[in-house]
Motif scaffolding. Structure first.
Motif, mmCIF file in Angstrom:
data_model
loop_
_atom_site.group_PDB
_atom_site.id
_atom_site.type_symbol
_atom_site.label_atom_id
_atom_site.label_comp_id
_atom_site.label_asym_id
_atom_site.label_seq_id
_atom_site.Cartn_x
_atom_site.Cartn_y
_atom_site.Cartn_z
ATOM 1 N N ARG A 51 -3.111 3.946 -2.756
ATOM 2 C CA ARG A 51 -3.279 2.884 -3.761
ATOM 3 C C ARG A 51 -2.580 1.613 -3.306
ATOM 4 O O ARG A 51 -1.664 1.633 -2.484
ATOM 5 N N LEU A 52 -3.036 0.521 -3.874
ATOM 6 C CA LEU A 52 -2.446 -0.795 -3.632
ATOM 7 C C LEU A 52 -1.793 -1.269 -4.925
ATOM 8 O O LEU A 52 -2.446 -1.340 -5.974
ATOM 9 N N ILE A 111 0.857 -1.186 0.000
ATOM 10 C CA ILE A 111 0.000 0.000 0.000
ATOM 11 C C ILE A 111 0.893 1.237 0.000
ATOM 12 O O ILE A 111 1.811 1.350 0.823
ATOM 13 N N GLU A 112 0.620 2.153 -0.919
ATOM 14 C CA GLU A 112 1.349 3.415 -0.989
ATOM 15 C C GLU A 112 0.415 4.577 -0.671
ATOM 16 O O GLU A 112 -0.783 4.511 -0.963
ATOM 17 N N ALA A 113 0.981 5.645 -0.121
ATOM 18 C CA ALA A 113 0.236 6.885 0.083
ATOM 19 C C ALA A 113 1.050 8.042 -0.493
ATOM 20 O O ALA A 113 2.269 8.119 -0.290
ATOM 21 N N VAL A 138 5.734 4.951 -9.258
ATOM 22 C CA VAL A 138 5.810 4.047 -8.115
ATOM 23 C C VAL A 138 7.084 4.314 -7.311
ATOM 24 O O VAL A 138 8.107 4.749 -7.863
ATOM 25 N N SER A 139 7.019 4.100 -6.008
ATOM 26 C CA SER A 139 8.169 4.350 -5.153
ATOM 27 C C SER A 139 9.316 3.412 -5.511
ATOM 28 O O SER A 139 9.114 2.283 -5.971
ATOM 29 N N GLU A 140 10.537 3.875 -5.290
ATOM 30 C CA GLU A 140 11.718 3.086 -5.631
ATOM 31 C C GLU A 140 11.803 1.765 -4.872
ATOM 32 O O GLU A 140 12.204 0.757 -5.439
ATOM 33 N N TRP A 161 5.415 8.833 -3.607
ATOM 34 C CA TRP A 161 4.547 7.826 -2.992
ATOM 35 C C TRP A 161 5.369 6.996 -2.001
ATOM 36 O O TRP A 161 5.762 5.867 -2.307
ATOM 37 N N PRO A 162 5.636 7.519 -0.805
ATOM 38 C CA PRO A 162 6.375 6.731 0.183
ATOM 39 C C PRO A 162 5.633 5.430 0.513
ATOM 40 O O PRO A 162 4.413 5.405 0.569
ATOM 41 N N VAL A 163 6.369 4.390 0.711
ATOM 42 C CA VAL A 163 5.761 3.099 1.050
ATOM 43 C C VAL A 163 5.070 3.191 2.403
ATOM 44 O O VAL A 163 5.606 3.752 3.346
ATOM 45 N N SER A 164 3.862 2.659 2.497
ATOM 46 C CA SER A 164 3.136 2.663 3.765
ATOM 47 C C SER A 164 3.249 1.312 4.472
ATOM 48 O O SER A 164 3.766 1.219 5.561
#
Length: 205
Positions: free
Chosen positions: A199-200, A9-11, A69-71, A26-29
């Protein structure tokens, strides 16, 4: 060979897009596991079009990785990339919160069979006739000779429990499926980051 789901899940950071902000947009949540650790192909097909044996119209199939998308997710995906990897896609909370949970797949219904008290559950897609192997082993269901006019029902034969009925999104994504935990976390994050800011991202092997 079975198919497993992997996801994160990203926020979206509220300051993403600002000139001064240098972090990930979009840091990883958090990862999908341990919120969801199942292997329910009915749900995979419903949401993402993977193992879609009930012929749903998927919510979010085949989108690939988001461009931004986050790295960490991009690296995780690249590390797992092999011939078995499939179905990479994503879905926002804005989409998930608006789902009509009464929607059904093209299949008429699903028959579930538990042969014994401590055994697993076998699932069959039902259209216009009962599967020959089921009739051969358990006889014609008491619901009727044809599923066309059959109502939902549950019965027992020779120690096995059989249950038949139509399937909706609520059946495969609702309470007791594990997906309710994913949705609750995404809903909570959306209070901070907005429905389109959560988002997922998932993939399968």
């Amino acid at each position: 060979m079975g198919t497993d789901i992997y996801g994160i899940i990203e926020a979206r950071h509220p300051s993403a897009g600002e000139d001064w902000y240098e972090g990930e947009p979009w840091p990883v949540s958090m990862p999908l596991y341990p919120l969801y650790d199942g292997r329910d192909y009915a749900a995979f097909g419903c949401l993402f079009g993977v193992r879609n044996w009930l012929s749903w119209t998927p919510v979010a199939a085949g989108r690939g990785l988001p461009a931004d998308v986050s790295e960490p997710i991009r690296a995780d995906y690249a590390n797992e990339l092999d011939a078995a990897l499939q179905g990479c896609t994503w879905v926002s909370w804005a989409e998930l919160r608006e789902l009509d949970m009464a929607v059904r797949p093209a299949a008429r219904g699903m028959l579930q069979i538990r042969p014994g008290q401590n055994s697993g559950v076998y699932q069959y897609r039902i259209d216009d006739q009962w599967p020959d192997e089921v009739v051969e082993q358990y006889g014609i269901p008491p619901l009727g000779a044809s599923p066309v006019e059959a109502l939902a029902g549950r019965w027992e034969v020779a120690g096995a429990t059989l249950e038949y009925g139509p399937v909706t999104r609520l059946d495969v994504l609702g309470p007791g499926t594990g997906w309710e935990h994913v949705f609750e976390v995404m809903r909570a994050l959306a209070h901070r980051f907005g429905p389109d800011g959560v988002r997922l991202v998932v993939w399968f092997d």
